[in-house]
Every structure is written in structure tokens, then in C-alpha cells.
Design a protein around this motif. Structure first.
Motif, PDB file in Angstrom:
ATOM      1  N   VAL A 296       0.839  -1.194   0.000  1.00 13.32           N
ATOM      2  CA  VAL A 296       0.000   0.000   0.000  1.00 13.32           C
ATOM      3  C   VAL A 296       0.876   1.246   0.000  1.00 13.32           C
ATOM      4  CG1 VAL A 296      -1.693   1.326   1.334  1.00 13.32           C
ATOM      5  CG2 VAL A 296      -1.909  -1.170   1.158  1.00 13.32           C
ATOM      6  N   SER A 297       0.530   2.222  -0.839  1.00 20.10           N
ATOM      7  CA  SER A 297       1.287   3.481  -0.894  1.00 20.10           C
ATOM      8  C   SER A 297       0.725   4.554   0.026  1.00 20.10           C
ATOM      9  CB  SER A 297       1.317   4.009  -2.330  1.00 20.10           C
ATOM     10  OG  SER A 297       2.062   3.164  -3.165  1.00 20.10           O
ATOM     11  N   LEU A 298      -0.588   4.555   0.211  1.00 20.16           N
ATOM     12  CA  LEU A 298      -1.223   5.593   1.017  1.00 20.16           C
ATOM     13  C   LEU A 298      -2.450   5.025   1.712  1.00 20.16           C
ATOM     14  CD1 LEU A 298      -1.708   8.623   1.838  1.00 20.16           C
ATOM     15  CD2 LEU A 298      -3.034   8.835  -0.293  1.00 20.16           C
ATOM     16  N   VAL A 299      -2.616   5.393   2.981  1.00 17.84           N
ATOM     17  CA  VAL A 299      -3.830   5.097   3.743  1.00 17.84           C
ATOM     18  C   VAL A 299      -4.516   6.424   4.031  1.00 17.84           C
ATOM     19  CG1 VAL A 299      -4.768   4.231   5.914  1.00 17.84           C
ATOM     20  CG2 VAL A 299      -2.860   3.035   4.811  1.00 17.84           C
ATOM     21  N   VAL A 300      -5.787   6.525   3.678  1.00 11.32           N
ATOM     22  CA  VAL A 300      -6.598   7.678   4.071  1.00 11.32           C
ATOM     23  C   VAL A 300      -7.824   7.132   4.783  1.00 11.32           C
ATOM     24  CG1 VAL A 300      -7.808   9.755   3.351  1.00 11.32           C
ATOM     25  CG2 VAL A 300      -5.837   8.962   2.033  1.00 11.32           C
ATOM     26  N   THR A 301      -7.975   7.481   6.044  1.00  8.54           N
ATOM     27  CA  THR A 301      -9.046   6.867   6.819  1.00  8.54           C
ATOM     28  C   THR A 301      -9.534   7.774   7.927  1.00  8.54           C
ATOM     29  OG1 THR A 301      -9.687   4.784   7.900  1.00  8.54           O
ATOM     30  CG2 THR A 301      -7.574   5.743   8.556  1.00  8.54           C
ATOM     31  N   SER A 302     -10.714   7.459   8.430  1.00 11.70           N
ATOM     32  CA  SER A 302     -11.278   8.127   9.593  1.00 11.70           C
ATOM     33  C   SER A 302     -11.843   7.045  10.499  1.00 11.70           C
ATOM     34  CB  SER A 302     -12.378   9.110   9.180  1.00 11.70           C
ATOM     35  OG  SER A 302     -12.885   9.796  10.303  1.00 11.70           O
ATOM     36  N   PRO A 303     -11.183   6.748  11.612  1.00 13.21           N
ATOM     37  CA  PRO A 303     -11.638   5.666  12.487  1.00 13.21           C
ATOM     38  C   PRO A 303     -12.822   6.091  13.326  1.00 13.21           C
ATOM     39  CG  PRO A 303      -9.793   6.780  13.487  1.00 13.21           C
ATOM     40  CD  PRO A 303      -9.989   7.417  12.141  1.00 13.21           C
ATOM     41  N   PRO A 304     -13.454   5.147  14.022  1.00 20.09           N
ATOM     42  CA  PRO A 304     -14.498   5.541  14.977  1.00 20.09           C
ATOM     43  C   PRO A 304     -13.918   6.486  16.018  1.00 20.09           C
ATOM     44  CG  PRO A 304     -14.471   3.162  14.658  1.00 20.09           C
ATOM     45  CD  PRO A 304     -13.240   3.694  14.000  1.00 20.09           C
ATOM     46  N   PHE A 305     -14.609   7.563  16.295  1.00 22.06           N
ATOM     47  CA  PHE A 305     -14.151   8.495  17.309  1.00 22.06           C
ATOM     48  C   PHE A 305     -14.547   7.958  18.683  1.00 22.06           C
ATOM     49  CE2 PHE A 305     -14.783  12.051  13.955  1.00 22.06           C
ATOM     50  CZ  PHE A 305     -13.672  11.590  13.270  1.00 22.06           C
ATOM     51  N   PHE A 363      -4.561  10.104   8.834  1.00 21.02           N
ATOM     52  CA  PHE A 363      -5.446   9.561   9.866  1.00 21.02           C
ATOM     53  C   PHE A 363      -6.325  10.689  10.385  1.00 21.02           C
ATOM     54  CE2 PHE A 363      -6.259   7.047  13.778  1.00 21.02           C
ATOM     55  CZ  PHE A 363      -6.326   5.777  13.236  1.00 21.02           C
ATOM     56  N   GLU A 364      -7.587  10.747   9.903  1.00 21.12           N
ATOM     57  CA  GLU A 364      -8.486  11.846  10.248  1.00 21.12           C
ATOM     58  C   GLU A 364      -9.262  11.526  11.519  1.00 21.12           C
ATOM     59  OE1 GLU A 364     -12.023  14.455  10.193  1.00 21.12           O
ATOM     60  OE2 GLU A 364     -12.112  12.305   9.852  1.00 21.12           O
ATOM     61  N   VAL A 365      -9.144  12.402  12.515  1.00 23.37           N
ATOM     62  CA  VAL A 365      -9.794  12.146  13.797  1.00 23.37           C
ATOM     63  C   VAL A 365     -10.858  13.192  14.138  1.00 23.37           C
ATOM     64  CG1 VAL A 365      -7.915  10.809  14.790  1.00 23.37           C
ATOM     65  CG2 VAL A 365      -7.881  13.299  15.015  1.00 23.37           C
ATOM     66  N   ASN A 417     -16.621  20.310  13.386  1.00 19.59           N
ATOM     67  CA  ASN A 417     -16.491  21.497  12.557  1.00 19.59           C
ATOM     68  C   ASN A 417     -15.200  21.529  11.760  1.00 19.59           C
ATOM     69  OD1 ASN A 417     -18.926  22.765  13.545  1.00 19.59           O
ATOM     70  ND2 ASN A 417     -17.840  23.015  15.458  1.00 19.59           N
ATOM     71  N   THR A 418     -14.213  20.761  12.165  1.00 21.09           N
ATOM     72  CA  THR A 418     -12.935  20.749  11.467  1.00 21.09           C
ATOM     73  C   THR A 418     -12.513  19.317  11.181  1.00 21.09           C
ATOM     74  OG1 THR A 418     -11.729  20.703  13.565  1.00 21.09           O
ATOM     75  CG2 THR A 418     -12.140  22.860  12.593  1.00 21.09           C
ATOM     76  N   ASN A 419     -11.718  19.171  10.126  1.00 15.16           N
ATOM     77  CA  ASN A 419     -11.038  17.910   9.881  1.00 15.16           C
ATOM     78  C   ASN A 419      -9.643  18.018  10.481  1.00 15.16           C
ATOM     79  OD1 ASN A 419     -12.540  18.439   6.841  1.00 15.16           O
ATOM     80  ND2 ASN A 419     -13.042  16.591   7.973  1.00 15.16           N
ATOM     81  N   ARG A 420      -9.274  17.070  11.303  1.00 13.97           N
ATOM     82  CA  ARG A 420      -7.955  17.059  11.938  1.00 13.97           C
ATOM     83  C   ARG A 420      -7.259  15.775  11.536  1.00 13.97           C
ATOM     84  NH1 ARG A 420      -8.287  20.380  17.165  1.00 13.97           N
ATOM     85  NH2 ARG A 420      -9.984  21.813  16.691  1.00 13.97           N
ATOM     86  N   ILE A 421      -6.220  15.902  10.754  1.00 13.28           N
ATOM     87  CA  ILE A 421      -5.564  14.745  10.156  1.00 13.28           C
ATOM     88  C   ILE A 421      -4.108  14.680  10.599  1.00 13.28           C
ATOM     89  CG2 ILE A 421      -4.915  13.609   8.001  1.00 13.28           C
ATOM     90  CD1 ILE A 421      -7.533  16.213   7.719  1.00 13.28           C
ATOM     91  N   VAL A 422      -3.732  13.553  11.172  1.00 14.70           N
ATOM     92  CA  VAL A 422      -2.333  13.288  11.489  1.00 14.70           C
ATOM     93  C   VAL A 422      -1.742  12.502  10.325  1.00 14.70           C
ATOM     94  CG1 VAL A 422      -0.707  12.240  13.096  1.00 14.70           C
ATOM     95  CG2 VAL A 422      -2.839  13.238  13.959  1.00 14.70           C
ATOM     96  N   VAL A 423      -0.649  12.994   9.780  1.00  9.36           N
ATOM     97  CA  VAL A 423       0.024  12.317   8.674  1.00  9.36           C
ATOM     98  C   VAL A 423       1.266  11.623   9.204  1.00  9.36           C
ATOM     99  CG1 VAL A 423       1.149  12.588   6.433  1.00  9.36           C
ATOM    100  CG2 VAL A 423      -0.860  13.983   7.001  1.00  9.36           C
ATOM    101  N   PHE A 424       1.315  10.312   9.019  1.00 12.44           N
ATOM    102  CA  PHE A 424       2.463   9.486   9.403  1.00 12.44           C
ATOM    103  C   PHE A 424       3.182   9.009   8.142  1.00 12.44           C
ATOM    104  CE2 PHE A 424      -0.608   8.723  12.873  1.00 12.44           C
ATOM    105  CZ  PHE A 424       0.170   8.998  13.998  1.00 12.44           C
ATOM    106  N   ARG A 425       4.424   8.607   8.340  1.00 12.34           N
ATOM    107  CA  ARG A 425       5.229   8.049   7.219  1.00 12.34           C
ATOM    108  C   ARG A 425       5.950   6.800   7.713  1.00 12.34           C
ATOM    109  NH1 ARG A 425      10.394   8.705   4.619  1.00 12.34           N
ATOM    110  NH2 ARG A 425      10.208   8.905   2.355  1.00 12.34           N
ATOM    111  N   LYS A 426       6.015   5.802   6.839  1.00 14.77           N
ATOM    112  CA  LYS A 426       6.812   4.622   7.154  1.00 14.77           C
ATOM    113  C   LYS A 426       8.200   4.816   6.572  1.00 14.77           C
ATOM    114  CE  LYS A 426       7.085  -0.384   6.518  1.00 14.77           C
ATOM    115  NZ  LYS A 426       6.380  -1.615   6.054  1.00 14.77           N
ATOM    116  N   GLU A 427       9.200   4.812   7.443  1.00 16.08           N
ATOM    117  CA  GLU A 427      10.588   5.041   6.993  1.00 16.08           C
ATOM    118  C   GLU A 427      11.152   3.804   6.318  1.00 16.08           C
ATOM    119  OE1 GLU A 427      11.633   7.961   7.019  1.00 16.08           O
ATOM    120  OE2 GLU A 427      10.123   8.853   8.352  1.00 16.08           O
TER     121      GLU A 427
END
Length: 427
Positions: A296-305, A363-365, A417-427
């Protein structure tokens, strides 16, 4: 499953164009909607106890006005994000032919957008309804095929007709719904259910209850889940309403026409090519052995809050229509932050396994409990424990006014009211 890793030369080119520093530079200079990006550094306490600073970018990075979302997305589902969100990351962090994955795929926004952009769609969800809503839109039939199939269904051959459903439907409407349900379940049991049937099931499931004449039911809310029978009876009494006769086949055809209105020959070709290599799973997102390592090259997701989902209460009518036992579906998320973090760490460890080196996770929270709990801060240590490196935090604020506090967001009213996304990278 065919390999979804890009060629080495393409991999190097992508790294050069869309590397971590390049992506940050794009966010700093973003001015598409006339606002300047606010850039902050926030301190986060990782598992080893040594504080680190994570770059945070705040702006209106996408909006529902920037482009009309593709009509294929117009399937109602609880707590789904706008298609502009996954597109923002897919266009900047992947190339055509690479795999984009959503471990909490819901209605499939990430997957449909990825396939339309020529990426390989991959998804997982513990909710069996999710796959029923996603798969048909990755390989849509033509309007002519849908029309022909609706004409051969026997609409006067009902199966189960629960009397309590008369709170939602006229008896003639219920007979047609029951006849369609019987037709679909019989076709499925005989393994004769094809893509046209799956499309009709998807649309019918989405039209079971709602607030307009475009639904099978009398007026009710919300459209993406059914209230209880007693609640509906109260609504009927308060509004002095009775369920009207609805033309089930006509409603399915009308909604199908709307869903397909933006779909041209080129997009059909892109969907067919991308989806042929895709993968849809039903099960826990922390255990996905069918997804190859580093594929997988990219994950875009929003988990259960932070919430507890009553799956049986929310989806009882959809489950009845689709022949799903809601008792067997475990969709529960604790209200305790520590329990949520433990669950997310398990998912992120699995994402680390399936990500290629240099791959990203968006990772959208969202925004929970009026902004009192910042899940974006909480999830950074989870990702680090899973072996991922935090790249940045992006906050998309469509009512952006001023940086009045350390987050630069001033509209923390009730709701998301906002999208808050944490972007991670696999080294």
C-alpha cells in the motif's frame, strides 16, 4: 493479488516530487481559497517519554465549493467525510497505479475517489453493510441494464412482511420492498446475484427511510439509519402523517440516474481497470492477512471516534432488508480515551505492515466533545509505538477566521467542525 508496488524508477520520482519536505512546503504556501496557512509546532509526548514537536498546518485546504463531488459518492452513511479530503492526499502523495487503502471504509469515499483517479482501491470494514454499499460503485452497471432488471422482478411475490414496518411504509409499498428483498436473497442463496442485482440492493438499502419523496418511507430522520418503530409512530402522530404509496422501482431508477450522471466512458474505464486489482474485506482492521506486506502506498481513513455505536439499533432495518444478523456485528468503541488509543495502536501496527517504505497514513480524527479532547494529539504516540513517524498535523477549517488560540481554530461548537488529520510516514 497482482503486485501494486510501483516500479523503482517511478518510486524514486514520486519521492523526489512528493517527499515529506515538499509536502510541507505545499501546505505552507497554500493559498487556493485566499487564506494564509497558520504554521505551528506542538509538543507531543511519545512512548519513550521524550517530548517531540510536530508541525501543524491550519487553513481551508479543501471545501465543498472547490469542485462538485462526483455523483457516485451520493450514498448516505453515518459520519462520512467529504470526497475532497481523500483527493487532497491521493493527488499529492501517490501516482496512478498505486494502492490506496482505507481500513475503516464506511461508504467507500476513499476507495471511490481513489479508483476515479486511477489508483487501486483497497478497503476493510467490520460492518458487512459497508461492502454492500461500496462494491457496486466500483463497477457500476448502465442505466439501461438497471432498467431492464427492474422490469423482470416480480413485485407481487413478497416474502417476510413484518407488520410493525407499516409505521414506515404503506402496505402496498411494503409488499414491493418485501418482494425485492425476497428476489435478492433468493438470488444470493443460489449464487446468481450479479453486479446489476448488487447495484439495485445498494440503492434500495439507501432509500429505505428518509425525509422526502425520494425514499420509500413516510417522513423520518435521519436518512442513514432507522429510528425505532415506536419513535416513528410518534413522528407520525406529531406530524399527523400516514405512509403514502411509493413506486419502489421508480425511486431506485431515479436515484440510479442521479448516481450515474457524472460517469462518462473514460471514468468507467478507470473504475474497471483500477477495481480489477482492488480488494474489499469485511472484518477487523487490525487483522488483515489478505493484504500483502508493503503493498500500500497511502492510507486515508477516519476511524471511529470516542463513542459507543449501537449497531443493532442504528442498522436494524438495513440489516433486515439485506438479510444480515446484527447480533453478529461487533462495532463498539469505548468512551475511555485509553481504550481508544489501545485499539488505534493495534490498527496502526497493521498499517505499518501493509505500507511500503516511504508510504503515508492520513489519519483523520475530526473534532470530538466540543474540542475538549484532541484526538490528533492522542494518536501521535499510537503511531510512533506502531513504528510510524509523525510528519505533520493538518487542520482543515472551513470557517477559518483567526488564530485565537494555540490551534488557530475558533469554531469549536457542538459537532464536528474541522477535519484534523495526522500524517504518518513509514521510513
Amino acid at each position: 493479488m497482482p503486485s501494486v508496488l510501483p516500479a523503482l524508477s517511478r518510486f524514486n520520482e514520486l519521492e523526489r516530487i512528493c517527499g515529506e519536505d515538499s509536502f510541507k512546503d505545499q501546505l505552507r504556501s497554500f493559498r487556493q481559497f485566499g487564506k494564509k496557512t497558520a504554521c505551528l509546532e506542538i509538543a507531543v509526548l511519545p512512548p519513550d517519554g521524550q517530548k517531540i514537536e510536530v508541525s501543524t498546518f491550519i487553513n481551508e485546504f479543501w471545501t465543498s465549493l472547490q469542485r462538485q463531488a462526483h455523483s457516485l459518492h451520493e450514498i448516505s452513511y453515518r459520519a462520512c467525510f467529504k470526497p475532497q479530503l481523500p483527493r487532497f492526499f491521493i493527488e499529492r502523495l501517490t501516482a496512478p497505479g498505486e494502492a490506496v487503502y482505507d481500513p475503516f471504509m464506511g461508504r467507500g469515499t476513499t476507495l471511490v475517489e481513489a479508483a476515479l483517479l486511477g489508483r487501486i482501491p483497497m478497503g476493510c470494514d467490520v460492518n458487512p453493510l459497508s461492502r454492500l454499499l461500496v462494491a457496486p460503485r466500483l463497477g457500476p452497471p448502465s442505466l439501461e441494464e438497471i432498467t431492464a432488471r427492474l422490469e423482470v422482478i416480480d413485485w407481487d411475490r413478497p416474502g417476510e412482511e413484518p407488520r410493525e414496518l407499516l409505521a414506515f411504509y404503506h402496505r402496498k409499498t411494503l409488499r414491493r420492498i418485501s418482494s425485492l428483498r425476497r428476489y435478492l436473497l433468493e438470488r444470493e442463496s443460489k449464487r446468481r446475484l450479479d453486479g446489476i442485482d448488487e447495484w439495485i440492493r445498494m440503492v434500495a438499502t439507501n432509500r429505505l427511510t428518509g425525509h422526502s419523496e425520494g425514499f420509500f418511507s413516510v417522513y423520518t430522520l435521519p436518512p442513514n439509519q432507522a429510528v425505532s418503530v415506536e419513535s416513528q409512530r410518534r413522528i407520525n402522530r406529531d406530524r399527523r402523517q400516514k405512509p403514502p404509496v411509493r413506486d419502489v422501482a421508480a425511486i431506485i431508477l431515479k436515484k440510479s440516474r442521479f448516481l450515474l450522471k457524472h460517469l462518462g466512458p473514460e471514468e468507467r474505464t478507470a473504475l474497471a481497470s483500477s477495481s480489477a486489482k482492488g480488494l474489499l474485506l469485511t472484518g477487523p482492521s487490525a487483522r488483515t492477512p489478505r493484504i500483502p506486506d508493503e503493498s500500500v502506498s497511502l492510507v486515508v481513513t477516519s476511524p471511529p471516534f470516542l463513542d459507543v455505536v449501537d449497531y443493532k439499533a442504528d442498522n436494524w432495518l438495513r440489516c433486515w432488508f439485506c438479510g444480515i444478523d446484527p447480533e453478529g456485528v461487533e462495532i463498539t468503541m469505548s468512551r475511555r480515551l485509553e481504550d481508544w488509543k489501545k485499539a488505534m495502536t493495534g490498527v496502526l501496527k497493521e498499517l505499518h505492515r501493509v505500507l511500503r517504505p516511504g508510504g503515508y497514513v492520513a489519519f483523520e480524527v475530526g473534532e470530538v466533545r466540543g474540542g475538549r479532547i484532541r484526538l490528533e494529539e492522542a494518536v501521535v504516540p499510537c503511531g510512533m509505538e506502531a513504528g510510524l513517524s509523525p510528519v505533520l498535523i493538518l487542520i482543515n477549517d472551513q470557517k477559518f477566521t483567526k488564530t485565537a488560540n494555540c490551534w488557530g481554530v475558533s469554531n469549536n461548537a457542538k459537532g464536528t467542525n474541522t477535519n484534523r488529520i495526522v500524517v504518518f510516514r513509514k521510513e
